[in-house]
Design a protein around this motif. Structure first.
Motif, PDB file in Angstrom:
ATOM      1  N   UNK A  84      47.187 -49.689  36.742  1.00  0.00           N
ATOM      2  CA  UNK A  84      46.007 -50.354  37.015  1.00  0.00           C
ATOM      3  C   UNK A  84      45.539 -51.176  35.891  1.00  0.00           C
ATOM      4  N   UNK A  85      44.992 -52.201  35.863  1.00  0.00           N
ATOM      5  CA  UNK A  85      44.747 -53.090  34.721  1.00  0.00           C
ATOM      6  C   UNK A  85      43.997 -52.398  33.641  1.00  0.00           C
ATOM      7  N   UNK A  86      42.984 -51.443  33.848  1.00  0.00           N
ATOM      8  CA  UNK A  86      42.205 -50.778  32.900  1.00  0.00           C
ATOM      9  C   UNK A  86      43.370 -49.810  31.910  1.00  0.00           C
ATOM     10  N   UNK A  87      44.538 -49.487  32.465  1.00  0.00           N
ATOM     11  CA  UNK A  87      45.466 -48.719  31.922  1.00  0.00           C
ATOM     12  C   UNK A  87      46.517 -49.479  30.848  1.00  0.00           C
ATOM     13  N   UNK A  88      46.444 -50.707  31.080  1.00  0.00           N
ATOM     14  CA  UNK A  88      47.532 -51.768  30.723  1.00  0.00           C
ATOM     15  C   UNK A  88      47.646 -51.600  29.035  1.00  0.00           C
ATOM     16  N   UNK A  89      46.494 -51.511  28.448  1.00  0.00           N
ATOM     17  CA  UNK A  89      46.423 -51.372  26.987  1.00  0.00           C
ATOM     18  C   UNK A  89      47.332 -50.167  26.426  1.00  0.00           C
ATOM     19  N   UNK A  90      46.795 -48.968  26.986  1.00  0.00           N
ATOM     20  CA  UNK A  90      47.397 -47.532  27.035  1.00  0.00           C
ATOM     21  C   UNK A  90      48.891 -47.781  27.194  1.00  0.00           C
ATOM     22  N   UNK A  91      49.293 -47.962  28.271  1.00  0.00           N
ATOM     23  CA  UNK A  91      50.922 -48.259  28.601  1.00  0.00           C
ATOM     24  C   UNK A  91      51.427 -49.206  27.624  1.00  0.00           C
ATOM     25  N   UNK A  92      51.145 -50.122  27.314  1.00  0.00           N
ATOM     26  CA  UNK A  92      51.742 -51.160  26.263  1.00  0.00           C
ATOM     27  C   UNK A  92      51.982 -50.358  25.002  1.00  0.00           C
ATOM     28  N   UNK A  93      51.031 -49.686  24.370  1.00  0.00           N
ATOM     29  CA  UNK A  93      50.916 -49.014  23.356  1.00  0.00           C
ATOM     30  C   UNK A  93      52.060 -48.061  23.314  1.00  0.00           C
ATOM     31  N   UNK A  94      51.679 -47.052  24.157  1.00  0.00           N
ATOM     32  CA  UNK A  94      52.627 -45.888  24.584  1.00  0.00           C
ATOM     33  C   UNK A  94      54.263 -46.405  24.640  1.00  0.00           C
ATOM     34  N   UNK A  95      54.472 -47.331  25.452  1.00  0.00           N
ATOM     35  CA  UNK A  95      55.721 -47.827  25.505  1.00  0.00           C
ATOM     36  C   UNK A  95      56.529 -48.385  24.468  1.00  0.00           C
ATOM     37  N   UNK A  96      55.602 -49.021  23.529  1.00  0.00           N
ATOM     38  CA  UNK A  96      56.110 -49.708  22.281  1.00  0.00           C
ATOM     39  C   UNK A  96      56.395 -48.841  21.317  1.00  0.00           C
ATOM     40  N   UNK A  97      55.487 -47.473  21.355  1.00  0.00           N
ATOM     41  CA  UNK A  97      55.685 -46.389  20.204  1.00  0.00           C
ATOM     42  C   UNK A  97      56.948 -45.525  20.755  1.00  0.00           C
ATOM     43  N   UNK A  98      57.171 -45.315  22.134  1.00  0.00           N
ATOM     44  CA  UNK A  98      58.371 -44.424  22.640  1.00  0.00           C
ATOM     45  C   UNK A  98      59.565 -44.924  22.651  1.00  0.00           C
ATOM     46  N   UNK A  99      59.623 -46.320  22.952  1.00  0.00           N
ATOM     47  CA  UNK A  99      60.817 -46.961  23.354  1.00  0.00           C
ATOM     48  C   UNK A  99      60.745 -48.544  22.504  1.00  0.00           C
ATOM     49  N   UNK A 100      61.105 -48.318  21.206  1.00  0.00           N
ATOM     50  CA  UNK A 100      60.896 -49.710  20.605  1.00  0.00           C
ATOM     51  C   UNK A 100      61.730 -50.781  20.815  1.00  0.00           C
ATOM     52  N   UNK A 101      63.093 -50.477  21.512  1.00  0.00           N
ATOM     53  CA  UNK A 101      64.099 -51.390  21.660  1.00  0.00           C
ATOM     54  C   UNK A 101      64.038 -51.937  23.224  1.00  0.00           C
ATOM     55  N   UNK A 102      62.824 -51.736  24.193  1.00  0.00           N
ATOM     56  CA  UNK A 102      62.948 -52.013  25.174  1.00  0.00           C
ATOM     57  C   UNK A 102      62.655 -53.503  25.540  1.00  0.00           C
TER      58      UNK A 102
END
Length: 117
Positions: A84-102
């Motif tokens: 959902x567009x309102x969850x994009x910020x959370x998703x990107x921050x969590x993704x970068x923190x958990x899988x930095x080499x993606x």
């Protein structure tokens, strides 16, 4: 032998029926479909075991609820998120923190094909 039913409706029921009949029904309201965005992410890997570990970690994280498909590709595992567009910020921050080499791909909007311009 049929039992006779009382023909009188209690006042409490009559009041409830009356209050529901006074509700204004507006039939000219068009509900908009919920829009989602698709975010492709490729988990880079050095080995097959590393790829499995990254994917397992991702699916068991809070981001796992957004995963709609996974695919093994030559350089890693491609994961497609539906967000959902309102969850994009959370998703990107969590993704970068958990899988930095993606590798994070570009967003694609989904939803109705008759969107207003």
């Amino acid at each position: 032998m049929a039992l006779s039913q009382p023909s009188e409706v209690p006042d409490s029921v009559r009041g409830a029926v009356r209050s529901h009949s006074n509700v204004v029904r507006n039939n000219n309201v068009i509900p908009f479909p919920l829009s989602r965005v698709l975010l492709p992410v490729t988990l880079l890997r050095q080995s097959e075991d590393e790829a499995r570990a990254q994917l397992k970690s991702l699916l068991h994280s809070p981001l796992g609820v957004y995963v709609v498909s996974t695919e093994v590709v030559r350089d890693g595992v491609r994961v497609l998120f539906s967000i959902a567009p309102e969850d994009l910020d959370f998703t990107l921050h969590t993704l970068i923190a958990s899988v930095p080499h993606a590798l994070i791909g570009s967003l694609a909007r989904t939803g109705s094909s008759k969107e207003a311009h």
